[in-house]
Scaffold this active site. Sequence first.
Site, PDB file in Angstrom:
ATOM      1  N   ARG A  90       5.923  34.140  -6.177  1.00  0.00           N
ATOM      2  CA  ARG A  90       5.129  34.241  -5.387  1.00  0.00           C
ATOM      3  C   ARG A  90       4.107  33.648  -4.780  1.00  0.00           C
ATOM      4  O   ARG A  90       3.842  32.816  -3.495  1.00  0.00           O
ATOM      5  CB  ARG A  90       6.546  34.413  -4.185  1.00  0.00           C
ATOM      6  CG  ARG A  90       6.605  33.542  -3.217  1.00  0.00           C
ATOM      7  CD  ARG A  90       7.391  33.758  -2.402  1.00  0.00           C
ATOM      8  NE  ARG A  90       8.679  34.973  -2.303  1.00  0.00           N
ATOM      9  CZ  ARG A  90       8.074  35.902  -1.582  1.00  0.00           C
ATOM     10  NH1 ARG A  90       7.083  36.381  -0.933  1.00  0.00           N
ATOM     11  NH2 ARG A  90       8.753  37.146  -2.257  1.00  0.00           N
ATOM     12  N   LYS A 137       3.198  11.870  -4.793  1.00  0.00           N
ATOM     13  CA  LYS A 137       3.154  10.798  -5.415  1.00  0.00           C
ATOM     14  C   LYS A 137       2.267   9.981  -6.618  1.00  0.00           C
ATOM     15  O   LYS A 137       2.317   9.796  -7.101  1.00  0.00           O
ATOM     16  CB  LYS A 137       2.383   9.891  -3.670  1.00  0.00           C
ATOM     17  CG  LYS A 137       3.161  10.455  -2.299  1.00  0.00           C
ATOM     18  CD  LYS A 137       4.787  10.042  -1.914  1.00  0.00           C
ATOM     19  CE  LYS A 137       5.485  10.210  -1.143  1.00  0.00           C
ATOM     20  NZ  LYS A 137       4.638  10.579   0.048  1.00  0.00           N
ATOM     21  N   ASP A 181      -5.435  13.515   5.590  1.00  0.00           N
ATOM     22  CA  ASP A 181      -3.715  13.218   4.031  1.00  0.00           C
ATOM     23  C   ASP A 181      -5.078  11.805   3.231  1.00  0.00           C
ATOM     24  O   ASP A 181      -4.745  10.968   3.473  1.00  0.00           O
ATOM     25  CB  ASP A 181      -2.786  13.255   4.911  1.00  0.00           C
ATOM     26  CG  ASP A 181      -1.650  12.856   4.104  1.00  0.00           C
ATOM     27  OD1 ASP A 181      -2.072  12.145   2.868  1.00  0.00           O
ATOM     28  OD2 ASP A 181      -0.804  13.024   4.364  1.00  0.00           O
ATOM     29  N   TYR A 215       2.559   9.466   8.622  1.00  0.00           N
ATOM     30  CA  TYR A 215       3.675   9.280   7.592  1.00  0.00           C
ATOM     31  C   TYR A 215       4.414   9.417   8.402  1.00  0.00           C
ATOM     32  O   TYR A 215       4.458  10.480   9.441  1.00  0.00           O
ATOM     33  CB  TYR A 215       3.988  10.774   5.935  1.00  0.00           C
ATOM     34  CG  TYR A 215       5.132  10.568   5.833  1.00  0.00           C
ATOM     35  CD1 TYR A 215       5.801   9.301   5.213  1.00  0.00           C
ATOM     36  CD2 TYR A 215       5.444  11.923   5.769  1.00  0.00           C
ATOM     37  CE1 TYR A 215       7.403   9.681   4.430  1.00  0.00           C
ATOM     38  CE2 TYR A 215       6.798  12.420   4.660  1.00  0.00           C
ATOM     39  CZ  TYR A 215       7.640  11.407   4.681  1.00  0.00           C
ATOM     40  OH  TYR A 215       8.485  11.227   4.207  1.00  0.00           O
TER      41      TYR A 215
HETATM   42  C1  LIG Z   1       5.450  10.903   1.563  1.00  0.00           C
HETATM   43  C2  LIG Z   1       4.262  11.844   2.375  1.00  0.00           C
HETATM   44  C3  LIG Z   1       4.181  13.297   2.863  1.00  0.00           C
HETATM   45  C4  LIG Z   1       4.906  13.876   2.604  1.00  0.00           C
HETATM   46  O1  LIG Z   1       5.437  14.089   1.386  1.00  0.00           O
HETATM   47  P1  LIG Z   1       6.724  15.301   0.581  1.00  0.00           P
HETATM   48  O2  LIG Z   1       6.065  15.506  -0.928  1.00  0.00           O
HETATM   49  O3  LIG Z   1       7.359  13.851   0.675  1.00  0.00           O
HETATM   50  O4  LIG Z   1       6.925  16.228   1.110  1.00  0.00           O
HETATM   51  C5  LIG Z   1       3.326  13.261   3.457  1.00  0.00           C
HETATM   52  N1  LIG Z   1       2.034  12.304   3.285  1.00  0.00           N
HETATM   53  C6  LIG Z   1       1.984  10.950   2.907  1.00  0.00           C
HETATM   54  C7  LIG Z   1       1.244  10.065   3.243  1.00  0.00           C
HETATM   55  C8  LIG Z   1       2.989  10.355   2.643  1.00  0.00           C
HETATM   56  O5  LIG Z   1       3.335   9.843   2.061  1.00  0.00           O
END
Ligand SMILES: *Cc1c(COP(=O)(O)O)cnc(C)c1O
Length: 400
Positions: free
Chosen positions: A62, A206, A181, A116
């Site tokens: 951790r 992603k 982001d 998101y």
């Molecule tokens: C999917 C997504 C998130 C969240 O990510 P997870 O891995 O599903 O927790 C945050 N920001 C954007 C732009 C996303 O597409």
Amino acid sequence: MTAAFDTRAVRAGREDLADLGLHAVPLDLSTTYPSRDTRGEADRLDLMSTGERDAGLPVYARLGNPTVERFERALADLELSEAAVAFSSGMAALSACLLAVAAAGRPHVVAVRPLYGTTDHLLGSGLLGTSTTWADPSRIDAALRPDTGLVVLESPANPTLDERDIAAVAAQCGTVPLLVDNTFATPALQQPRRHGASIVLHSATKFLGGHGDVLGGVVACDEHVARSLRNIRFVTGGVLHPLSGYLLLRGLATLPLRMRAASTTAAELADRLASHPAVTRVLYPGRAAQRPADQMRTGGALVSFEVDGDPHAVLSRVRVITPAVSLGSVDTLIQSPVTLSHHIMDDDARASAGISDRLLRVSVGLEDVEDLWDDLVRALDPQSPVSAGNGGSGPPSHRE
Ligand SMILES: *Cc1c(COP(=O)(O)O)cnc(C)c1O
């Protein structure tokens, strides 16, 4: 001389492998490690629990894991930052950022819509002790307060693909950190720190992973921010699994190639969709009248469009493309943001973010462009049959 991006993508995080006599990255699944100096361990633990790192052996999973740290070093390099801190998901990464500003006594956040859906919900709900002012990107300075700890934006934004001028927003932030982001662009197409962002967040789930089989998140930032994020990760436990760290590092090697190929196909599909009679509006970064100069190398791998009619009828007819939430995989996915990725938002929030219920978002993969186009043309034709398995006839009998 620093190597070019494509070279760093295949080499970063692997610098010591030859000295270790290895070619592939070692995967360390240990939860604990043998102690060489049982008295000294207390001091090391004190140090590490503040988020500091020393050169000694790992202590407990951790606190940190060598395989995950390779991915962190590589991502930090590709995002032009001192450090990166990996988490179990993109939302765990964002949660740590919010907990850090709240703990520092600056719980006010200024954010630009759209974001998101779950990010919008987390910021809007104040669940983690932060409060949010939604601002136009040209009015950030007016929204800042003495207790503002963070400015948050996405570019291109999920799901409308609006591009934000990161440098213009950064110029208004003063000493408040700007978090971008960068999930949709990835560092292969855009490096927000070049334009004044100080914190870069990814849903690594992603494009970084890129194959639809890893859930993860990562924050690239300066070392002093990384320290507070590691400290929060240590006490809240949202760590990235080592196997996920291994797969994410492997994903980075092909990231530039995947992004270039998918972007080329996405741009072509966006052009063709724009002249399709059943499509009322195409949203794609390259098509916007005004784009921030020198910010994003291509339009990216996502295309959103509004249809004349029921978007679910379109979803029911695709055969090559998979109707599914998420994005950034080798295969093409399509979804309705109102139904899935942005469903958690209330109607007013969605309206103010400009998300229509006629909107569909396509994450373009690596298939042949003609196969994808044929599939979209078929799906947009109300005369064509509904696909087997897409008729809501219940789950398949065998699931593994
Ligand atoms: C999917 C997504 C998130 C969240 O990510 P997870 O891995 O599903 O927790 C945050 N920001 C954007 C732009 C996303 O597409």
